[in-house]
Write an enzyme that holds these catalytic residues in place. Structure first.
Site, PDB file in Angstrom:
ATOM      1  N   HIS A 189     -13.782   2.812  16.889  1.00 36.30           N
ATOM      2  CA  HIS A 189     -14.817   3.583  16.209  1.00 36.30           C
ATOM      3  C   HIS A 189     -14.954   4.952  16.857  1.00 36.30           C
ATOM      4  O   HIS A 189     -15.061   5.960  16.191  1.00 36.30           O
ATOM      5  CB  HIS A 189     -16.139   2.828  16.254  1.00 36.30           C
ATOM      6  CG  HIS A 189     -17.239   3.537  15.563  1.00 36.30           C
ATOM      7  ND1 HIS A 189     -18.254   4.147  16.243  1.00 36.30           N
ATOM      8  CD2 HIS A 189     -17.470   3.759  14.259  1.00 36.30           C
ATOM      9  CE1 HIS A 189     -19.077   4.707  15.363  1.00 36.30           C
ATOM     10  NE2 HIS A 189     -18.628   4.486  14.169  1.00 36.30           N
ATOM     11  N   HIS A 190     -14.973   4.976  18.166  1.00 39.12           N
ATOM     12  CA  HIS A 190     -14.860   6.247  18.860  1.00 39.12           C
ATOM     13  C   HIS A 190     -14.268   6.039  20.248  1.00 39.12           C
ATOM     14  O   HIS A 190     -14.233   4.921  20.752  1.00 39.12           O
ATOM     15  CB  HIS A 190     -16.201   7.011  18.908  1.00 39.12           C
ATOM     16  CG  HIS A 190     -17.188   6.500  19.918  1.00 39.12           C
ATOM     17  ND1 HIS A 190     -18.456   6.111  19.591  1.00 39.12           N
ATOM     18  CD2 HIS A 190     -17.087   6.321  21.259  1.00 39.12           C
ATOM     19  CE1 HIS A 190     -19.094   5.714  20.682  1.00 39.12           C
ATOM     20  NE2 HIS A 190     -18.296   5.829  21.700  1.00 39.12           N
ATOM     21  N   GLN A 224     -13.434   5.385  27.506  1.00 37.36           N
ATOM     22  CA  GLN A 224     -14.290   4.396  26.841  1.00 37.36           C
ATOM     23  C   GLN A 224     -13.874   4.298  25.376  1.00 37.36           C
ATOM     24  O   GLN A 224     -13.786   5.313  24.688  1.00 37.36           O
ATOM     25  CB  GLN A 224     -15.752   4.844  26.922  1.00 37.36           C
ATOM     26  CG  GLN A 224     -16.716   3.877  26.249  1.00 37.36           C
ATOM     27  CD  GLN A 224     -18.113   4.466  26.128  1.00 37.36           C
ATOM     28  OE1 GLN A 224     -18.309   5.525  25.533  1.00 37.36           O
ATOM     29  NE2 GLN A 224     -19.091   3.779  26.694  1.00 37.36           N
ATOM     30  N   HIS A 250     -14.847   2.321  21.774  1.00 38.59           N
ATOM     31  CA  HIS A 250     -15.816   1.489  21.044  1.00 38.59           C
ATOM     32  C   HIS A 250     -15.055   0.722  19.964  1.00 38.59           C
ATOM     33  O   HIS A 250     -14.574   1.315  19.006  1.00 38.59           O
ATOM     34  CB  HIS A 250     -16.889   2.401  20.432  1.00 38.59           C
ATOM     35  CG  HIS A 250     -17.913   1.686  19.614  1.00 38.59           C
ATOM     36  ND1 HIS A 250     -18.881   2.357  18.903  1.00 38.59           N
ATOM     37  CD2 HIS A 250     -18.142   0.369  19.386  1.00 38.59           C
ATOM     38  CE1 HIS A 250     -19.654   1.478  18.279  1.00 38.59           C
ATOM     39  NE2 HIS A 250     -19.214   0.268  18.547  1.00 38.59           N
ATOM     40  N   HIS A 259     -21.637  14.170  16.311  1.00 39.63           N
ATOM     41  CA  HIS A 259     -21.483  12.720  16.185  1.00 39.63           C
ATOM     42  C   HIS A 259     -22.806  12.083  15.770  1.00 39.63           C
ATOM     43  O   HIS A 259     -23.831  12.278  16.424  1.00 39.63           O
ATOM     44  CB  HIS A 259     -21.004  12.100  17.497  1.00 39.63           C
ATOM     45  CG  HIS A 259     -20.888  10.607  17.438  1.00 39.63           C
ATOM     46  ND1 HIS A 259     -19.950   9.974  16.651  1.00 39.63           N
ATOM     47  CD2 HIS A 259     -21.604   9.622  18.014  1.00 39.63           C
ATOM     48  CE1 HIS A 259     -20.092   8.661  16.773  1.00 39.63           C
ATOM     49  NE2 HIS A 259     -21.103   8.421  17.591  1.00 39.63           N
ATOM     50  N   HIS A 273     -23.941   8.235  13.356  1.00 36.06           N
ATOM     51  CA  HIS A 273     -23.388   7.136  12.565  1.00 36.06           C
ATOM     52  C   HIS A 273     -23.673   7.459  11.089  1.00 36.06           C
ATOM     53  O   HIS A 273     -23.657   8.639  10.723  1.00 36.06           O
ATOM     54  CB  HIS A 273     -23.947   5.800  13.050  1.00 36.06           C
ATOM     55  CG  HIS A 273     -23.558   5.505  14.470  1.00 36.06           C
ATOM     56  ND1 HIS A 273     -24.204   4.599  15.263  1.00 36.06           N
ATOM     57  CD2 HIS A 273     -22.570   6.027  15.243  1.00 36.06           C
ATOM     58  CE1 HIS A 273     -23.645   4.572  16.465  1.00 36.06           C
ATOM     59  NE2 HIS A 273     -22.651   5.422  16.468  1.00 36.06           N
ATOM     60  N   MET A 285     -26.942   7.749  16.235  1.00 36.33           N
ATOM     61  CA  MET A 285     -26.751   8.683  17.350  1.00 36.33           C
ATOM     62  C   MET A 285     -26.945  10.083  16.802  1.00 36.33           C
ATOM     63  O   MET A 285     -26.663  10.335  15.626  1.00 36.33           O
ATOM     64  CB  MET A 285     -25.361   8.555  17.957  1.00 36.33           C
ATOM     65  CG  MET A 285     -25.192   7.318  18.807  1.00 36.33           C
ATOM     66  SD  MET A 285     -23.743   7.441  19.848  1.00 36.33           S
ATOM     67  CE  MET A 285     -23.891   5.923  20.768  1.00 36.33           C
TER      68      MET A 285
END
Ligand SMILES: *[C@@H]1O[C@H](CO)[C@@H](O)[C@H](O)[C@H]1NC(C)=O
Ligand SMILES: *[C@@H]1O[C@H](CO)[C@@H](O)[C@H](O)[C@H]1NC(C)=O
Ligand SMILES: *[C@@H]1O[C@H](CO)[C@@H](O)[C@H](O)[C@H]1NC(C)=O
Length: 341
Positions: free
Chosen positions: A73-74, A149, A151, A218, A220, A293
């Site tokens: 997703h990211h 990281q 997601h 960014h 959602h 977010m």
């Protein structure tokens, strides 16, 4: 490059004896990828580190993502002075502390000195930095580790693993312009059936001049427009200059800024996300895909200087924080629909 110890892969420069053309420099690529992880449940954030050789300086001069939106997703690349964990992979969602993970230990991406270096989502393409610009990591930088990281939205089928990540282009040639990212964002909630504006603002207090060159937004699914501004206070009406604005439902890549003049001490950086909640329930800012977010990333360079100590500019967001009650006491605020200030 191979792992040199059990904990961390160490980034080392391979000395090359190639003859170089004048004005060009050696650029190598480091494949910074998840080490065959298995996303064993939905809404999983995983982190993996690399330790940067502490005796050498490196400049990251480009990022090539290696992921697809269906899997990841990211992805975020953090610079840390200390990683969140000494494991090779850990679970690192911001709001997972209540969930005990059965497979990976849980920790934040960094345990100290956290800053964002790169971000990717929604099939955004590669990012090349402008000439002479690089992110300094290693010896003379607070960035001693990079933490990737990813997601993962959905659990993987049994037996399938993942290598999402980013190919880092780096050099040991000294770049006179150091790059950094300032992340503006909010916390807060969006009431049902409401168009909400989530806002933040911070005054630059450091005696430095920053040159913005790229921005990324960014959110959602509720995000409609995200805008970043530089504000100069004036008795006759505060002057708001738009740095960049984007519909966050478009590819969430770094785009060139529309305002690239220098920004200095006393200037105010501000960001606003317009969110539309058609649901019958309240949506809060949080880390899962059910949450929202509100983020505006500002990438800038400084010339013959170190980047700002300020890495984040966050407000508590609605219903408690709006620009019209901010400590900066703005005497003029752009209209909610006006992205052309
Ligand atoms: C990422 O790179 C690896 C190795 O270069 C490759 O095997 C893999 O398929 C790539 N993954 C994606 C999602 O592009
Ligand atoms: C990782 O290991 C180092 C050295 O043993 C230790 O100082 C540090 O606290 C550890 N970090 C974490 C997050 O456990
Ligand atoms: C945290 O990182 C900063 C540099 O970013 C460093 O000055 C400080 O000593 C570190 N603190 C700890 C507890 O490691």
């Amino acid at each position: 490059m191979e792992s040199l110890n059990i904990m961390f892969k160490v980034l080392i420069f391979i000395v090359s004896l190639n003859i170089r053309v004048v004005f060009s420099y050696e650029v190598d690529t480091y494949d910074f990828l998840m080490p065959n992880v298995y996303p064993h449940r939905d809404e999983l954030y995983l982190c993996t580190p690399i330790r940067i050789s502490p005796t050498q300086n490196f400049y990251i001069v480009g990022f090539k993502p290696n992921a697809t939106m269906h899997t990841a997703h990211h992805m975020l690349l953090y610079g840390c002075s200390e990683p969140g964990s000494n494991d090779s992979v850990w679970s690192c969602g911001e709001m997972q502390s209540s969930k005990v993970d059965s497979m990976y230990a849980t920790s934040s991406p960094c345990s100290n000195g956290s800053q964002i270096v790169y971000a990717w989502a929604r099939d955004a393409p590669s990012l090349e930095l402008p000439p002479d610009v690089g992110f300094l990591i290693g010896r003379d930088s607070p960035i001693k580790y990079l933490v990737l990281q990813v997601h993962y939205m959905s659990k993987f089928p049994a037996g399938k693993t993942d290598n999402s990540g980013v190919f880092l282009k780096y050099t040991q040639a000294v770049m006179p312009r150091q790059a950094a990212v300032l992340l503006l964002g909010t916390s807060g909630v969006i009431a049902p059936h409401k168009v909400e504006h989530m806002e933040t603002a911070c005054t630059l207090r450091e005696d430095k001049v920053i040159h913005p060159f790229a921005f990324r937004t960014h959110t959602h699914s509720l995000g409609q427009q995200v805008s970043g501004y530089v504000v100069r206070k004036s008795m006759s009406g505060d002057d708001w200059s738009l740095i960049g604005t984007k519909d966050p439902q478009k590819p969430q890549m770094f785009y060139p800024v529309v305002y690239n003049s220098p920004i200095g001490k006393g200037d105010i950086l501000a960001a606003r996300c317009i969110m539309k909640n058609d649901h019958d329930y309240m949506v809060k800012i949080g880390s899962t895909n059910q949450d929202e977010m509100c983020n505006f990333y500002l990438m800038y360079w400084v010339e013959n200087d170190t980047p700002l100590d300020m890495k984040y500019c966050f407000s508590i967001g609605p219903p408690f924080y709006y620009w019209n009650t901010a400590p900066e006491e703005f005497n003029r605020i752009p209209d909610i629909d006006d992205n052309s200030v």
